[in-house]
Design a protein around this motif. Structure first.
Motif, mmCIF file in Angstrom:
data_model
loop_
_atom_site.group_PDB
_atom_site.id
_atom_site.type_symbol
_atom_site.label_atom_id
_atom_site.label_comp_id
_atom_site.label_asym_id
_atom_site.label_seq_id
_atom_site.Cartn_x
_atom_site.Cartn_y
_atom_site.Cartn_z
ATOM 1 N N ILE A 35 -7.490 -0.061 3.387
ATOM 2 C CA ILE A 35 -6.957 -0.333 1.900
ATOM 3 C C ILE A 35 -7.475 -1.038 1.229
ATOM 4 C CG2 ILE A 35 -4.940 0.365 3.428
ATOM 5 C CD1 ILE A 35 -5.121 -3.200 1.981
ATOM 6 N N THR A 36 -6.776 -1.080 -0.039
ATOM 7 C CA THR A 36 -7.045 -1.566 -1.196
ATOM 8 C C THR A 36 -5.506 -1.580 -2.338
ATOM 9 O OG1 THR A 36 -8.042 0.206 -2.334
ATOM 10 C CG2 THR A 36 -9.395 -1.594 -0.964
ATOM 11 N N ILE A 37 -5.168 -2.962 -2.451
ATOM 12 C CA ILE A 37 -4.573 -2.554 -3.382
ATOM 13 C C ILE A 37 -4.262 -3.875 -4.231
ATOM 14 C CG2 ILE A 37 -2.631 -4.313 -3.574
ATOM 15 C CD1 ILE A 37 -1.932 -4.303 -1.674
ATOM 16 N N THR A 38 -4.411 -2.758 -5.876
ATOM 17 C CA THR A 38 -4.974 -3.606 -6.950
ATOM 18 C C THR A 38 -2.901 -4.068 -7.999
ATOM 19 O OG1 THR A 38 -4.836 -1.709 -8.749
ATOM 20 C CG2 THR A 38 -7.116 -2.733 -8.170
ATOM 21 N N GLY A 88 5.921 -2.840 -0.620
ATOM 22 C CA GLY A 88 5.270 -1.832 -0.858
ATOM 23 C C GLY A 88 3.258 -2.574 -0.783
ATOM 24 N N ASP A 89 3.189 -3.384 -1.314
ATOM 25 C CA ASP A 89 2.504 -4.386 -1.054
ATOM 26 C C ASP A 89 1.828 -5.348 0.597
ATOM 27 O OD1 ASP A 89 2.350 -4.792 -3.907
ATOM 28 O OD2 ASP A 89 1.431 -6.400 -3.975
ATOM 29 N N HIS A 90 3.301 -5.253 0.569
ATOM 30 C CA HIS A 90 3.480 -5.810 2.766
ATOM 31 C C HIS A 90 2.583 -4.550 3.830
ATOM 32 C CE1 HIS A 90 4.369 -9.800 1.450
ATOM 33 N NE2 HIS A 90 5.740 -9.492 0.311
ATOM 34 N N LEU A 91 3.577 -3.625 3.007
ATOM 35 C CA LEU A 91 3.624 -2.683 4.232
ATOM 36 C C LEU A 91 2.271 -1.498 4.041
ATOM 37 C CD1 LEU A 91 6.781 -0.828 3.230
ATOM 38 C CD2 LEU A 91 6.237 -1.823 5.700
ATOM 39 N N VAL A 92 1.727 -2.157 2.805
ATOM 40 C CA VAL A 92 0.270 -0.926 3.025
ATOM 41 C C VAL A 92 -0.442 -2.700 3.494
ATOM 42 C CG1 VAL A 92 -1.517 -1.078 0.891
ATOM 43 C CG2 VAL A 92 0.481 -0.014 0.407
ATOM 44 N N ARG A 93 -0.412 -3.753 3.592
ATOM 45 C CA ARG A 93 -1.296 -4.313 4.536
ATOM 46 C C ARG A 93 -0.442 -4.819 5.941
ATOM 47 N NH1 ARG A 93 0.310 -8.306 0.323
ATOM 48 N NH2 ARG A 93 -1.983 -7.783 -1.387
ATOM 49 N N ILE A 99 -9.641 0.519 -10.955
ATOM 50 C CA ILE A 99 -8.688 1.653 -10.076
ATOM 51 C C ILE A 99 -9.802 1.899 -9.420
ATOM 52 C CG2 ILE A 99 -7.367 3.301 -9.199
ATOM 53 C CD1 ILE A 99 -4.971 1.930 -11.673
ATOM 54 N N ASP A 100 -10.689 1.964 -10.219
ATOM 55 C CA ASP A 100 -11.540 3.488 -10.180
ATOM 56 C C ASP A 100 -12.789 2.945 -9.005
ATOM 57 O OD1 ASP A 100 -13.225 5.506 -9.668
ATOM 58 O OD2 ASP A 100 -14.823 5.230 -11.938
ATOM 59 N N LEU A 101 -13.093 1.456 -10.139
ATOM 60 C CA LEU A 101 -13.833 0.501 -9.179
ATOM 61 C C LEU A 101 -13.777 -0.041 -7.832
ATOM 62 C CD1 LEU A 101 -15.521 -2.423 -11.612
ATOM 63 C CD2 LEU A 101 -16.772 -1.030 -10.126
ATOM 64 N N VAL A 102 -12.527 -0.211 -7.640
ATOM 65 C CA VAL A 102 -11.644 -1.055 -6.756
ATOM 66 C C VAL A 102 -11.233 0.607 -5.462
ATOM 67 C CG1 VAL A 102 -9.499 -2.081 -5.124
ATOM 68 C CG2 VAL A 102 -10.314 -2.871 -7.388
ATOM 69 N N LEU A 103 -11.466 1.440 -5.786
ATOM 70 C CA LEU A 103 -11.443 2.697 -4.673
ATOM 71 C C LEU A 103 -12.912 2.761 -4.699
ATOM 72 C CD1 LEU A 103 -10.236 5.054 -3.595
ATOM 73 C CD2 LEU A 103 -10.702 5.702 -5.945
ATOM 74 N N HIS A 104 -13.957 2.932 -4.674
ATOM 75 C CA HIS A 104 -15.077 3.465 -4.683
ATOM 76 C C HIS A 104 -15.868 2.213 -4.397
ATOM 77 C CE1 HIS A 104 -14.222 6.563 -7.637
ATOM 78 N NE2 HIS A 104 -15.081 7.470 -6.209
ATOM 79 N N GLN A 105 -15.913 0.542 -4.683
ATOM 80 C CA GLN A 105 -16.404 -0.464 -4.756
ATOM 81 C C GLN A 105 -15.432 -1.361 -3.762
ATOM 82 O OE1 GLN A 105 -19.472 -1.166 -7.564
ATOM 83 N NE2 GLN A 105 -19.218 0.635 -8.326
ATOM 84 N N GLY A 106 -14.354 -1.062 -3.823
ATOM 85 C CA GLY A 106 -13.805 -2.648 -3.460
ATOM 86 C C GLY A 106 -13.479 -2.818 -1.888
ATOM 87 N N LYS A 107 -13.507 -4.011 -1.451
ATOM 88 C CA LYS A 107 -13.489 -4.161 0.155
ATOM 89 C C LYS A 107 -12.727 -4.110 0.645
ATOM 90 C CE LYS A 107 -15.736 -7.887 2.921
ATOM 91 N NZ LYS A 107 -14.697 -9.724 2.800
ATOM 92 N N ILE A 108 -12.361 -2.776 1.767
ATOM 93 C CA ILE A 108 -11.302 -2.477 3.042
ATOM 94 C C ILE A 108 -10.273 -3.735 2.933
ATOM 95 C CG2 ILE A 108 -10.487 -1.703 4.330
ATOM 96 C CD1 ILE A 108 -12.126 0.695 2.914
ATOM 97 N N GLY A 109 -9.367 -3.790 2.691
ATOM 98 C CA GLY A 109 -8.560 -4.566 3.160
ATOM 99 C C GLY A 109 -8.057 -6.111 2.234
ATOM 100 N N TYR A 156 -0.216 -1.918 7.214
ATOM 101 C CA TYR A 156 -1.102 -0.513 8.012
ATOM 102 C C TYR A 156 -2.560 -1.145 8.042
ATOM 103 C CZ TYR A 156 2.614 2.566 8.008
ATOM 104 O OH TYR A 156 3.967 3.312 8.815
ATOM 105 N N PHE A 157 -3.093 -2.033 7.280
ATOM 106 C CA PHE A 157 -4.244 -2.306 7.710
ATOM 107 C C PHE A 157 -4.446 -2.695 8.414
ATOM 108 C CE2 PHE A 157 -7.156 -5.958 6.742
ATOM 109 C CZ PHE A 157 -9.097 -5.441 7.364
ATOM 110 N N HIS A 158 -3.242 -4.377 8.701
ATOM 111 C CA HIS A 158 -3.481 -4.514 9.871
ATOM 112 C C HIS A 158 -3.687 -4.603 10.924
ATOM 113 C CE1 HIS A 158 -5.029 -8.491 7.805
ATOM 114 N NE2 HIS A 158 -3.887 -7.762 6.914
ATOM 115 N N THR A 159 -2.722 -3.795 11.089
ATOM 116 C CA THR A 159 -2.369 -2.775 12.584
ATOM 117 C C THR A 159 -3.095 -2.129 13.196
ATOM 118 O OG1 THR A 159 0.395 -3.612 11.275
ATOM 119 C CG2 THR A 159 -0.236 -1.885 13.578
ATOM 120 N N HIS A 160 -2.603 -0.821 11.595
ATOM 121 C CA HIS A 160 -3.433 0.106 12.267
ATOM 122 C C HIS A 160 -5.186 0.719 12.096
ATOM 123 C CE1 HIS A 160 0.177 1.709 13.313
ATOM 124 N NE2 HIS A 160 0.404 1.677 12.201
#
Ligand code: NAD
Ligand code: TDX
Length: 334
Positions: A169-172, A154-159, A223-233, A161-165
């Motif tokens: 995204i963010t991940i915790t 899942g982590d690899h796929l999420v990343r 999670i709330d912090l990352v959702l709102h203030q996390g750096k994309i990717g 989609y960031f790199h390809t498309h």
């Protein structure tokens, strides 16, 4: 803001929905959950009539449904998973289906409709530590169980989609959680509820494996912090810096309940049992100002009291045939 929470009827997902409504009362939340054995709408009873809340019973692998739901939201916070390591040892297929295919399905919908995507992952993707060191964002992936392998995919796929498309995204990657509404197959709620029923607790091996414990509300805040203030990717490691052996945890619970060590039953070890997990959470602390608010001793006491005060909740679950069946089958297979 309108948020799709997947797996919101589970342990962390339901705590997150309660947290979001407390923090952002104007948010709209859609909870998409297929209600597997551990999904429980009782966890959300107090908010089920909130006009800003909608529950949809559905599977994240259902691409038609996922497409319809994702189209209408601003962001997706993806919790839905098969989450128990022991079950993945018995049968890995449901883990691959939900954690890999289900996640990919959500990513496809998010990409099609250009939505913000946050993925809830685990420290287990990094494997096992010896007595030294910590997992951090650049640790190597080395998942050991079918569960952690499916989460790592899942982590690899999420990343990817960031790199390809360029999907935003963010991940915790978080350590072990505890608190209210945790399904009583995991260490803390299993041991607490067994002891409340005056049953012994099955400690694997020597009980010297170490986990880094975090109170679930502190995870929700991260999670709330990352959702709102996390750096994309970016990925953020989240942990409580509260390392304990399983034996220490067991002794603490016994002490709270005034019971003795004769209640411990040594059982054969988990297959491939990871020795130690520990998180270096300095990135999220430094960049986003996150700090866990709960100390282990107090929050464990609060958790034990919650199970004492909510016996109906866990009795209904524990009495179900499947849990007994599963535990029996697992003991026989070991
Ligand atoms: P949980 O098992 O309590 O809840 C999972 C929820 O997902 C349930 O409500 C279930 O019905 C739902 N679900 C499962 N398959 C589904 C599907 N195909 N479609 C729709 N819904 C489905 O899990 P949890 O402990 O709350 O964990 C939530 C997330 O957090 C998981 O992704 C897990 O990997 C991650 N995580 C958990 C911990 C922990 O200590 N519990 C730590 C780090 C990360
Ligand atoms: O009966 C038990 N006896 C026992 O000794 C159980 C259920 C567990 N244990 C031990 C195994 C582990 O060392 O306790 C420790 C914790 O076990 P679990 O509660 O099953 O958690 P763990 O395997 O560490 O994984 C958890 O944390 C990371 C969650 O289940 C995952 O979803 C999360 O990703």
């Amino acid at each position: 803001m309108k948020i799709l929470v997947t797996g919101g009827a589970g342990f962390i997902g339901s705590n997150f929905i309660h947290y979001l409504f407390k923090k952002h009362s104007d948010y709209e939340i859609i909870n998409l959950d297929s209600l597997t054995y551990c999904g429980n709408l009782e966890n959300l009873k107090t908010i089920e009539d909130n006009p800003n809340y909608e529950f949809i019973k559905g599977d994240i692998c259902d691409s038609g449904l996922v497409d319809q739901v994702v189209k209408d939201v601003d962001a997706i916070v993806h919790f839905a998973a098969e989450s128990h390591v022991d079950r993945s040892i018995l049968n890995a297929t449901p883990f691959v289906r939900t954690n890999v295919l289900g996640t990919t399905n959500l990513l496809d919908a998010a990409q099609k409709h250009k939505k913000r995507f946050h993925y809830i992952s685990t420290d287990e993707v990094f494997g096992s530590l010896g007595s030294q060191g910590y997992f951090k964002e650049n640790s190597h992936y080395d998942p050991h169980s079918p569960y952690s392998a499916s989460k790592a995919a899942g982590d690899h796929l999420v990343r990817a989609y960031f790199h390809t498309h360029r999907l935003p995204i963010t991940i915790t990657n978080c350590s072990n959680n505890y608190g209210p509404y945790q399904f009583p197959e995991k260490l803390i709620p299993l041991f607490v509820t067994n002891l409340l029923e005056k049953k012994k607790v099955p400690l694997y091996g020597e009980g010297l494996n170490v986990r880094d414990w975090l109170y679930v509300e502190d995870h929700c805040q991260a999670i709330d912090l990352v959702l709102h203030q996390g750096k994309i990717g970016e990925t953020y490691c989240v942990g409580g810096n509260e390392e304990k052996t399983n034996l220490e945890i067991t002794h603490k619970i016994l002490e709270i309940l005034g019971l003795g060590t004769e209640m411990i039953e040594r059982v054969p070890d988990r297959k491939g049992h990871d020795q130690r997990y520990a998180i270096d959470a300095s990135k999220i602390k430094k960049e986003l100002g996150w700090e866990p608010e709960h100390k282990f001793e107090e929050a464990l006491l609060k958790t034990v009291k919650w199970y004492q005060n909510n016996e109906e909740w866990w009795q209904r679950i524990k009495n179900k045939e499947y849990l007994n069946y599963y535990q029996k089958q697992y003991q026989e297979k070991k």
